[in-house]
Every structure is written in structure tokens, then in C-alpha cells.
Design a protein around this motif. Structure first.
Motif, short mmCIF file in Angstrom:
data_model
loop_
_atom_site.label_atom_id
_atom_site.label_comp_id
_atom_site.label_asym_id
_atom_site.label_seq_id
_atom_site.Cartn_x
_atom_site.Cartn_y
_atom_site.Cartn_z
N GLN A 49 0.82 -1.36 -0.13
CA GLN A 49 -0.10 -0.23 0.03
C GLN A 49 1.01 1.10 0.01
O GLN A 49 1.97 1.24 0.67
N VAL A 50 0.45 2.36 -0.57
CA VAL A 50 1.02 3.36 -0.77
C VAL A 50 0.56 4.33 0.13
O VAL A 50 -0.71 5.14 -0.35
N PRO A 51 0.76 4.71 1.46
CA PRO A 51 -0.18 5.57 2.53
C PRO A 51 -0.14 7.08 2.16
O PRO A 51 -0.93 7.77 2.49
N GLU A 52 0.91 7.65 1.34
CA GLU A 52 0.89 8.77 0.93
C GLU A 52 -0.14 9.35 -0.06
O GLU A 52 -0.47 10.40 -0.29
N CYS A 53 -0.86 8.13 -0.64
CA CYS A 53 -1.89 8.42 -1.68
C CYS A 53 -3.24 8.68 -0.54
O CYS A 53 -3.57 7.96 0.49
N GLN A 54 -4.09 9.64 -1.15
CA GLN A 54 -5.36 9.77 -0.47
C GLN A 54 -6.39 8.95 -0.44
O GLN A 54 -7.49 8.91 0.08
N THR A 55 -6.24 7.72 -1.22
CA THR A 55 -6.92 6.66 -1.33
C THR A 55 -6.24 5.27 -1.22
O THR A 55 -5.17 5.29 -1.18
N ALA A 56 -7.09 4.25 -1.19
CA ALA A 56 -6.48 2.90 -1.14
C ALA A 56 -5.68 2.42 -2.21
O ALA A 56 -6.30 2.37 -3.41
N PHE A 57 -4.22 2.90 -2.36
CA PHE A 57 -3.82 2.40 -3.40
C PHE A 57 -2.51 1.38 -3.16
O PHE A 57 -2.01 1.44 -2.38
N ALA A 76 9.62 -2.30 -19.87
CA ALA A 76 10.98 -1.70 -19.58
C ALA A 76 11.90 -2.67 -18.90
O ALA A 76 11.57 -3.43 -17.91
N SER A 77 13.17 -2.61 -18.81
CA SER A 77 14.19 -3.21 -18.17
C SER A 77 14.34 -2.51 -16.61
O SER A 77 13.88 -1.46 -16.40
N ALA A 78 14.88 -3.38 -15.75
CA ALA A 78 14.93 -2.69 -14.43
C ALA A 78 15.82 -1.68 -14.23
O ALA A 78 15.34 -0.63 -13.62
N ASP A 79 16.80 -1.48 -15.06
CA ASP A 79 17.78 -0.22 -15.18
C ASP A 79 16.99 0.83 -15.60
O ASP A 79 17.00 1.95 -15.30
N GLN A 80 16.19 0.77 -16.78
CA GLN A 80 15.44 1.74 -17.27
C GLN A 80 14.35 2.26 -16.28
O GLN A 80 14.20 3.64 -16.02
N VAL A 81 13.76 1.44 -15.52
CA VAL A 81 12.99 1.96 -14.42
C VAL A 81 13.62 2.67 -13.45
O VAL A 81 13.20 3.74 -12.89
N LEU A 82 14.83 2.11 -12.88
CA LEU A 82 15.58 2.82 -12.00
C LEU A 82 16.11 4.08 -12.41
O LEU A 82 16.15 5.01 -11.72
N ALA A 83 16.03 4.49 -13.69
CA ALA A 83 16.40 5.72 -14.30
C ALA A 83 15.40 6.71 -14.58
O ALA A 83 15.79 7.84 -14.76
N VAL A 84 14.30 6.30 -14.03
CA VAL A 84 13.28 7.23 -14.32
C VAL A 84 13.54 8.30 -13.08
O VAL A 84 13.70 7.91 -11.96
N PRO A 85 13.34 9.78 -13.40
CA PRO A 85 13.71 10.61 -12.39
C PRO A 85 12.73 10.95 -11.48
O PRO A 85 11.48 10.55 -11.79
N ASP A 86 13.06 11.12 -10.27
CA ASP A 86 12.23 10.89 -8.97
C ASP A 86 11.11 12.29 -9.19
O ASP A 86 9.96 12.12 -8.52
N ASP A 87 11.33 13.13 -9.98
CA ASP A 87 10.53 14.34 -10.12
C ASP A 87 9.96 14.32 -11.11
O ASP A 87 9.31 15.39 -11.70
N LEU A 88 9.59 13.05 -11.70
CA LEU A 88 8.85 12.70 -13.10
C LEU A 88 7.39 13.81 -13.25
O LEU A 88 7.39 14.21 -14.29
N TYR A 89 6.64 13.76 -12.21
CA TYR A 89 5.39 14.66 -12.43
C TYR A 89 5.98 15.96 -12.36
O TYR A 89 4.94 16.90 -13.06
N GLN A 90 6.85 16.33 -11.74
CA GLN A 90 6.91 17.95 -11.84
C GLN A 90 7.51 18.25 -13.23
O GLN A 90 7.18 19.22 -14.01
N VAL A 131 0.45 15.44 -6.32
CA VAL A 131 1.46 15.17 -6.94
C VAL A 131 2.60 14.24 -5.86
O VAL A 131 3.18 13.48 -6.41
N ARG A 132 2.49 14.47 -4.65
CA ARG A 132 3.13 13.76 -3.62
C ARG A 132 2.79 12.30 -3.68
O ARG A 132 3.67 11.30 -3.63
N GLY A 133 1.63 11.92 -3.69
CA GLY A 133 1.11 10.53 -3.82
C GLY A 133 1.70 9.95 -5.14
O GLY A 133 2.09 9.01 -5.16
#
Length: 142
Positions: free
Chosen positions: A49-57, A96-110, A123-125
Motif C-alpha cells: 500500500q502507498v499511504p501517501e495516496c489519499q485513496t487505497a492504492f 522496460a528493463s529494471a535499469d530503465q525503471v530505476l533511471a526514471v527521475p524522481d521528479d517525473l510529475y514535476q 503530486v506527492r502521492g
């Protein structure tokens, strides 16, 4: 150094180039990408579960023997923004490969310009979804 998957990079560019007033509409189109999981689905095993989401995710990333990543998401239909975040990742990371997934920037949504279109809480969720996905991949790579 791996780059993020081409499809995800395309999606990011489309959003970044879009006029602010259509960004939300574009985002919500991705809410339909992820299928609704049946309550007894075996995929629910080991979902986090991702508790930062406002919904059950819930999510799970599985690294295959070929080192590609399968993503499984579960999010109620009444949370379209959060479903859309997952839809973007599901589509953008498909195959995608595992390396590609890890290369996704953490500020993707920004980078997509979503910070101006939706609330910081949302956005935080979305950012938390990506962070947990990447952490699960890292753990499986050991």
C-alpha cells in the motif's frame, strides 16, 4: 547510465509541451489504462500500500528472470487522478528493463508540468508511487 524508457519519455514530453489548461484532461485519459483488479485476484499477493495516496492504492513491481519489470496497480475508480498516475507508469514502463525503471527521475510529475495543474498532495502521492515501485525493483535486484 540508462535512460528512462522511450514511451515514458514521450509521455513526459507531451505533457510538458501541452498548454496548462488541457493538462488535467490529458492526465485523466490515463485513468482508464489500468484494469480493475478483481478482489480475489492472485496479483494482489504481496502488493504494497502507498499511504501517501489519499485513496487505497496498492502496487507491486515484479522483476522477471529477463530483468524486465512488470507493474501491477490497484486503485479504486473513484480516484481518477491517482489511477492516471498509475496508468502513465503502466503504459510508460511496459516492457522496460529494471535499469530503465530505476533511471526514471524522481521528479517525473514535476517535469510533466503537473505541479501547476493538480494539488501538491496529489503530486506527492504520484511521486510516492514511483518511489515505492523503484524501491521494490532495487530490492529484487539485490
Amino acid at each position: 547510465m540508462s535512460a528512462m524508457p522511450a514511451r515514458l519519455a514521450e509521455i513526459v514530453d507531451e505533457f510538458a509541451a501541452a498548454p496548462r489548461d488541457v493538462v488535467l484532461e490529458m492526465l485523466l485519459e490515463y485513468a482508464d489504462v489500468i484494469p480493475q483488479l478483481p478482489p480475489d485476484a492472485p496479483e494482489r499477493e504481496g502488493m504494497e500500500q502507498v499511504p501517501e495516496c489519499q485513496t487505497a492504492f496498492f502496487l507491486r513491481a515484479r522483476v522477471t528472470p529477463e530483468k524486465t519489470v512488470e507493474t501491477i496497480f490497484d486503485c479504486p475508480p473513484e480516484a481518477p487522478t491517482t489511477r492516471a498516475f498509475a496508468g502513465i507508469l503502466a503504459e510508460g514502463l511496459a516492457g522496460a528493463s529494471a535499469d530503465q525503471v530505476l533511471a526514471v527521475p524522481d521528479d517525473l510529475y514535476q517535469r510533466m508540468g503537473l505541479a501547476q495543474a493538480i494539488s501538491p498532495l496529489r503530486v506527492r502521492g504520484g511521486t510516492a508511487i514511483l518511489a515505492r515501485l523503484k524501491r521494490q525493483v532495487r530490492e529484487q535486484l539485490g
